[in-house]
Scaffold this motif. Structure first.
Motif, PDB file in Angstrom:
ATOM      1  N   ALA A   1      54.234 -30.216 -12.319  1.00 13.92           N
ATOM      2  CA  ALA A   1      54.573 -30.547 -10.964  1.00 13.92           C
ATOM      3  C   ALA A   1      53.517 -30.068 -10.178  1.00 13.92           C
ATOM      4  N   VAL A   2      52.559 -30.750 -10.512  1.00 14.12           N
ATOM      5  CA  VAL A   2      51.074 -30.824  -9.857  1.00 14.12           C
ATOM      6  C   VAL A   2      51.136 -31.259  -8.462  1.00 14.12           C
ATOM      7  N   SER A   3      50.755 -30.534  -7.507  1.00 17.31           N
ATOM      8  CA  SER A   3      50.949 -30.987  -6.156  1.00 17.31           C
ATOM      9  C   SER A   3      49.790 -30.974  -5.206  1.00 17.31           C
ATOM     10  N   VAL A   4      48.715 -30.732  -5.702  1.00 12.73           N
ATOM     11  CA  VAL A   4      47.474 -30.809  -4.994  1.00 12.73           C
ATOM     12  C   VAL A   4      46.321 -31.777  -6.121  1.00 12.73           C
ATOM     13  N   PHE A   5      46.038 -33.011  -5.593  1.00 15.38           N
ATOM     14  CA  PHE A   5      45.247 -33.769  -6.354  1.00 15.38           C
ATOM     15  C   PHE A   5      43.950 -34.010  -5.666  1.00 15.38           C
ATOM     16  N   ILE A   6      42.975 -33.477  -6.082  1.00 19.58           N
ATOM     17  CA  ILE A   6      41.775 -33.532  -5.604  1.00 19.58           C
ATOM     18  C   ILE A   6      40.610 -34.320  -6.177  1.00 19.58           C
ATOM     19  N   SER A   7      39.443 -34.512  -5.779  1.00 18.35           N
ATOM     20  CA  SER A   7      38.261 -35.581  -6.501  1.00 18.35           C
ATOM     21  C   SER A   7      37.035 -34.488  -6.214  1.00 18.35           C
ATOM     22  N   ASN A   8      36.209 -35.118  -7.092  1.00 19.67           N
ATOM     23  CA  ASN A   8      34.666 -34.812  -6.758  1.00 19.67           C
ATOM     24  C   ASN A   8      33.809 -35.616  -6.040  1.00 19.67           C
ATOM     25  N   HIS A   9      34.653 -36.874  -5.295  1.00 17.84           N
ATOM     26  CA  HIS A   9      33.922 -37.465  -4.068  1.00 17.84           C
ATOM     27  C   HIS A   9      35.024 -37.789  -3.268  1.00 17.84           C
ATOM     28  N   ASP A  10      34.599 -37.535  -1.899  1.00 15.27           N
ATOM     29  CA  ASP A  10      35.526 -37.650  -0.761  1.00 15.27           C
ATOM     30  C   ASP A  10      35.798 -38.986  -0.778  1.00 15.27           C
ATOM     31  N   LEU A  11      35.131 -40.006  -1.207  1.00 13.16           N
ATOM     32  CA  LEU A  11      35.435 -41.310  -1.063  1.00 13.16           C
ATOM     33  C   LEU A  11      36.953 -41.526  -1.483  1.00 13.16           C
ATOM     34  N   TYR A  12      37.436 -40.888  -2.445  1.00 11.70           N
ATOM     35  CA  TYR A  12      38.749 -41.019  -2.840  1.00 11.70           C
ATOM     36  C   TYR A  12      39.866 -40.028  -2.060  1.00 11.70           C
ATOM     37  N   ASP A  13      39.635 -38.717  -2.046  1.00 10.36           N
ATOM     38  CA  ASP A  13      40.678 -37.751  -1.711  1.00 10.36           C
ATOM     39  C   ASP A  13      40.369 -37.439  -0.196  1.00 10.36           C
ATOM     40  N   GLY A  14      39.515 -37.909   0.523  1.00  7.40           N
ATOM     41  CA  GLY A  14      39.295 -37.784   2.032  1.00  7.40           C
ATOM     42  C   GLY A  14      39.247 -36.070   2.403  1.00  7.40           C
ATOM     43  N   ALA A  15      38.564 -35.388   1.402  1.00 11.66           N
ATOM     44  CA  ALA A  15      38.420 -33.936   1.432  1.00 11.66           C
ATOM     45  C   ALA A  15      37.923 -33.735   3.002  1.00 11.66           C
ATOM     46  N   VAL A  16      36.848 -34.296   3.413  1.00 10.75           N
ATOM     47  CA  VAL A  16      36.122 -33.883   4.620  1.00 10.75           C
ATOM     48  C   VAL A  16      37.195 -34.265   5.733  1.00 10.75           C
ATOM     49  N   ALA A  17      37.977 -35.196   5.676  1.00 15.75           N
ATOM     50  CA  ALA A  17      38.795 -35.302   7.012  1.00 15.75           C
ATOM     51  C   ALA A  17      40.033 -34.334   6.925  1.00 15.75           C
ATOM     52  N   LYS A  18      40.399 -34.175   5.568  1.00 16.08           N
ATOM     53  CA  LYS A  18      41.258 -33.077   5.662  1.00 16.08           C
ATOM     54  C   LYS A  18      41.098 -31.757   5.839  1.00 16.08           C
ATOM     55  N   LEU A  19      39.828 -31.223   5.794  1.00 15.73           N
ATOM     56  CA  LEU A  19      39.354 -30.000   6.283  1.00 15.73           C
ATOM     57  C   LEU A  19      39.298 -30.320   7.943  1.00 15.73           C
ATOM     58  N   ALA A  20      38.915 -31.287   8.410  1.00 18.89           N
ATOM     59  CA  ALA A  20      39.019 -31.335   9.814  1.00 18.89           C
ATOM     60  C   ALA A  20      40.334 -31.356  10.328  1.00 18.89           C
TER      61      ALA A  20
END
Length: 333
Positions: free
Chosen positions: A277-296
């Motif tokens: 039941a993995v519900s958090v899927f992240i990457s080591n490149h913002d290009l894919y998971d949009g981590a920077v935008a999600k932080l904002a």
């Protein structure tokens, strides 16, 4: 000499960009698709929906279906470093707009996932970033390198020299660093010396935290994907950090074999992600998971955007799998 370095850098960036843009030098002037390839492309687009379109970049080598503009790693690295941030109670983002670095806090110190490009970034992005979010960099005990490319291991030696932390990597990638690198560039720090080797099913433990190691080869022979718990107040979510997404090995003699291992890995891990039941899927490149935008986005309140849910996690793995299958057909043609 400067001209040689520039040429080397250009070649590296072209290779690293292969998953993000259609490169005329590598592809036929007109894309030829078969009904089997079209079926995989359609399956990828259906799984991507409107929220996972970034993963469709993977298929652009087979046929340009993402509709997204080409991406330049060099331009992304030149952008101002985004503010580091707390994603969960025990997970923090410290990285730039090209490559991500994650810090997991435990009862006995910090587990750092990846280490940026070089010493300067280890200092200005990792160390200073941890300090900005109120963490003590000297408490870094373990660095897990997701795969053996210098934009992930380049700052590891600097951090090890500073804090004496151990460096963890998949065994095949330790061997790769000791023999023949996939890519290299003068901008990267030198590969770390062999330290802790992990294999599929290994568990990295620090204090009260356990990280399950899955070997997910393809991007490199020893790419590892991490599965661990993240805490959000009174909730705990199962998180997965996929260790290497792109198919940037198109000029290698073993590209078919490597892409097949990627296909196999995404299928195996998709089953595991459903079971856990993995519900958090992240990457080591913002290009894919949009981590920077999600932080904002987190600054505005509301639900945590990093909790995408199990169904979306499975869709992301499906997009990756179907894009790889379509690319395989294109490469074999």
């Amino acid at each position: 000499m400067a001209e040689e370095v520039t040429a080397s850098r250009r070649q590296f960036l072209k290779a690293m960009c292969a998953c993000c843009a259609v490169l005329a030098a590598d592809l036929p002037s007109a894309f030829a698709t078969t009904s089997e390839m079209e079926a995989h492309l359609d399956a990828a687009k259906q799984a991507a929906g409107s929220d996972l379109v970034t993963y469709l970049r993977l298929a652009d080598q087979a046929a340009p279906i993402s509709g997204l503009p080409p991406v330049s790693p060099q331009e992304l690295m030149a952008l101002p470093t985004p503010e580091p941030g707390k994603v969960f109670d025990n997970l923090y983002f410290v990285g730039n707009s090209w490559v991500s670095c994650w810090a997991i806090t435990t009862s006995d110190g910090i587990i750092l996932i990846d280490a940026m490009d070089n010493d300067a970034e280890a200092q200005s992005i990792v160390i200073e970033g941890l300090q900005k979010v109120g963490l003590d960099p000297s408490s870094i005990k373990t660095i897990i390198i997701t795969h053996g490319h210098g934009d992930h291991y380049g700052g590891a030696n600097y951090l090890k020299n500073q804090y004496g932390c151990s460096i963890v990597m998949g065994e095949p990638d330790w061997k790769m660093l000791e023999t023949a690198l996939d890519f290299d560039t003068p901008d990267w720090g030198r590969p770390p010396v062999r330290d802790v080797s992990v294999e599929d099913g290994s568990v990295v433990t620090l204090g009260d935290t356990k990280i399950d190691i899955l070997v997910t080869p393809g991007h490199t022979p020893g790419t590892i994907t991490l599965v661990f718990g993240v805490k959000d107040a009174d909730k705990t979510h199962r998180a997965m950090l996929w260790g290497g997404t792109a198919f940037n090995f198109a000029r290698r003699d073993d590209r078919i074999e490597r892409l097949q291992t990627y296909i196999d890995a995404t299928e195996r891990v998709r089953t595991l992600a459903k079971e856990q039941a993995v519900s958090v899927f992240i990457s080591n490149h913002d290009l894919y998971d949009g981590a920077v935008a999600k932080l904002a986005q987190m600054k505005t309140g509301g639900d945590n955007p990093f909790v995408v849910g199990n169904e979306t996690t499975l869709r992301a793995l499906t997009v990756m799998n179907e894009c790889a299958k379509a690319t395989m057909i294109a490469w074999k043609a």
